[in-house]
Design an enzyme around this catalytic site. Structure first.
Site, PDB file in Angstrom:
ATOM      1  N   TYR A   1       0.861  -1.190   0.000  1.00 49.17           N
ATOM      2  CA  TYR A   1       0.000   0.000   0.000  1.00 49.17           C
ATOM      3  C   TYR A   1       0.898   1.242   0.000  1.00 49.17           C
ATOM      4  O   TYR A   1       1.980   1.224   0.600  1.00 49.17           O
ATOM      5  CB  TYR A   1      -0.905  -0.037   1.231  1.00 49.17           C
ATOM      6  CG  TYR A   1      -1.973   1.017   1.235  1.00 49.17           C
ATOM      7  CD1 TYR A   1      -3.105   0.883   0.428  1.00 49.17           C
ATOM      8  CD2 TYR A   1      -1.860   2.145   2.035  1.00 49.17           C
ATOM      9  CE1 TYR A   1      -4.089   1.853   0.419  1.00 49.17           C
ATOM     10  CE2 TYR A   1      -2.853   3.118   2.038  1.00 49.17           C
ATOM     11  CZ  TYR A   1      -3.956   2.976   1.225  1.00 49.17           C
ATOM     12  OH  TYR A   1      -4.931   3.947   1.218  1.00 49.17           O
TER      13      TYR A   1
ATOM     14  N   GLY B   1       1.516   3.964   1.484  1.00 46.69           N
ATOM     15  CA  GLY B   1       2.136   4.518   2.672  1.00 46.69           C
ATOM     16  C   GLY B   1       3.109   3.596   3.369  1.00 46.69           C
ATOM     17  O   GLY B   1       3.753   3.994   4.354  1.00 46.69           O
ATOM     18  N   LYS B   2       3.276   2.365   2.895  1.00 49.72           N
ATOM     19  CA  LYS B   2       4.179   1.423   3.535  1.00 49.72           C
ATOM     20  C   LYS B   2       5.644   1.812   3.264  1.00 49.72           C
ATOM     21  O   LYS B   2       5.944   2.586   2.357  1.00 49.72           O
ATOM     22  CB  LYS B   2       3.897  -0.005   3.053  1.00 49.72           C
ATOM     23  CG  LYS B   2       2.503  -0.514   3.436  1.00 49.72           C
ATOM     24  CD  LYS B   2       2.345  -0.619   4.943  1.00 49.72           C
ATOM     25  CE  LYS B   2       0.921  -0.896   5.372  1.00 49.72           C
ATOM     26  NZ  LYS B   2       0.431  -2.210   5.003  1.00 49.72           N
ATOM     27  N   ASN B   3       6.556   1.228   4.029  1.00 47.78           N
ATOM     28  CA  ASN B   3       7.982   1.533   3.834  1.00 47.78           C
ATOM     29  C   ASN B   3       8.419   1.258   2.401  1.00 47.78           C
ATOM     30  O   ASN B   3       9.280   1.962   1.866  1.00 47.78           O
ATOM     31  CB  ASN B   3       8.827   0.712   4.798  1.00 47.78           C
ATOM     32  CG  ASN B   3       8.658   1.147   6.240  1.00 47.78           C
ATOM     33  OD1 ASN B   3       7.624   1.691   6.621  1.00 47.78           O
ATOM     34  ND2 ASN B   3       9.676   0.914   7.050  1.00 47.78           N
ATOM     35  N   LEU B   4       7.869   0.218   1.811  1.00 50.07           N
ATOM     36  CA  LEU B   4       8.024  -0.043   0.376  1.00 50.07           C
ATOM     37  C   LEU B   4       6.620  -0.021  -0.199  1.00 50.07           C
ATOM     38  O   LEU B   4       5.865  -0.981  -0.040  1.00 50.07           O
ATOM     39  CB  LEU B   4       8.703  -1.400   0.130  1.00 50.07           C
ATOM     40  CG  LEU B   4       8.911  -1.782  -1.337  1.00 50.07           C
ATOM     41  CD1 LEU B   4       9.814  -0.780  -2.040  1.00 50.07           C
ATOM     42  CD2 LEU B   4       9.486  -3.188  -1.457  1.00 50.07           C
TER      43      LEU B   4
END
Length: 367
Positions: free
Chosen positions: A182, A184-187
């Site tokens: 998603y 907003g995730k770190n990746l």
């Protein structure tokens, strides 16, 4: 205003690479799965230190298919925690199994292994620890208990890209590990995306078939499958971003450490703990305070965006009232849900911004 997350800043830093990757996909006319997705699978598997990675359309799909591939189905039980995003529990329900909750540890807010044995029944088929906020659950005792009872462990690593437990990467310790991409995730993808990783050849083969209508090969459907395929643009974008993930992670860790140095002795909030032997990747920097709602309003008025992860534990959500739990059943989760507040953290933040947020938390003049 200091934003909670700044994806525009991330894009600006890698714009030329992302744009070229997307245009290459458009020119190739390989829009679903295809070479870019296959290359990303290989690269992400290597990053996690596992044999296989199967790219999917969402992290929820990864959880769903990993459970199915582990043999979870109607009549089974899967043990997890109530302090998580609802997708963890929804994926269990999709299989026809029943979610069974155990409470969390108060320090890490991840699964409390001391409560596992009491929750295991003859119907327990899997345990799903959640690596919350970027820090892994206490995996050694969880795996030991699971092995002793012949139960498979599926890691919900949707918030833990690159996190480590005693030198092992998130996703590499259970039968499967599941990640979300998603935005907003770190990746994060430029849209939705997910992946399941595993060292188990049979687990890989089953997930790979299930994501594409249960096909062993074109028009040969061995399983009743799903349309959970990753599109090629997401694969191409994620390949670009994966090359930057370690530097972004170190920036997050630096910001997290800076917050902790500034707020570690605060009388207003309790800062997150990074447990010895675990690499915290700070998907979220969640402080705790009994005065959470008031602090959030104060920060908003002072120009700092914050977020809540998660204000209502799953066992108290109206959608899951049928599970039969009530308030008071999981007091550590319920206390955390009423106290956590997520402060801004993203790689492009400056030390000055971290200091300004910390000053606002303490209600001091901005540095």
């Amino acid at each position: 205003m200091i934003p909670f997350l700044d994806l525009k800043a991330q894009y600006a830093g890698i714009k030329a690479e992302v744009d070229a990757a997307v245009l290459n996909v458009l020119a190739s006319a390989h829009y679903v799965l295809g070479p870019e997705v296959e290359a990303f699978e290989r690269e992400f598997a290597a990053y996690c230190g596992v044999k296989h990675a199967i790219a999917l359309n969402t992290g929820t799909s990864a959880l769903h298919l990993a459970l199915l591939a582990a043999g979870v189905g109607p009549g089974d039980e899967v043990i997890t925690v109530p302090f998580t995003f609802v997708a963890t529990v929804s994926a269990i329900c999709y299989t026809g199994a029943t979610p069974v909750f155990v409470d969390i540890e108060p320090v890490t807010m991840t699964m409390d292994p001391a409560q596992l044995e009491a929750a295991i029944t003859p119907r327990t088929r899997a345990i799903m620890p959640v690596h919350l906020y970027g820090q892994m659950a206490d995996m050694d005792p969880i795996l030991e208990i699971a092995a002793r009872h012949g139960i498979r462990v599926i890691e919900d690593a949707c918030q833990a890209h690159g996190a480590e437990y005693r030198g092992k990467r998130a996703g590499s310790m259970g039968a499967s590990g599941c990640f979300s991409f998603y935005p907003g995730k770190n990746l994060g993808a430029c849209g939705e995306g997910g992946i399941a990783v595993t060292n188990d050849d049979r687990q890989m083969e089953k997930i790979r078939m299930l994501r594409d209508w249960g096909q062993e090969r074109r028009y040969h459907h061995l399983l009743k499958g799903f349309n959970y395929r990753m599109d090629a643009i997401q694969g191409a974008v994620l390949r670009v971003k994966l090359r930057h993930l370690e530097s972004w992670t170190e920036a997050r860790r630096e910001h997290g450490g800076h917050y902790t140095r500034l707020l570690g002795h605060s009388r207003r909030v309790t800062v997150p703990a990074e447990v010895t032997g675990r690499r915290h990747v700070y998907h979220v920097y969640a402080v705790r305070t009994p005065d959470r709602d008031s602090l959030q309003r104060t920060l908003q008025e002072g120009g700092v965006q914050t977020n809540l992860h998660y204000p209502i534990p799953v066992h108290l959500q109206a959608a899951h009232i049928d599970l039969g739990y009530k308030r008071g059943d999981f007091p550590v989760s319920e206390a955390a849900a009423s106290e956590v507040l997520s402060l801004p953290i993203y790689p492009e933040m400056t030390p000055r911004q971290v200091e300004s947020v910390a000053a606002a938390v303490e209600q001091k003049a901005y540095a």
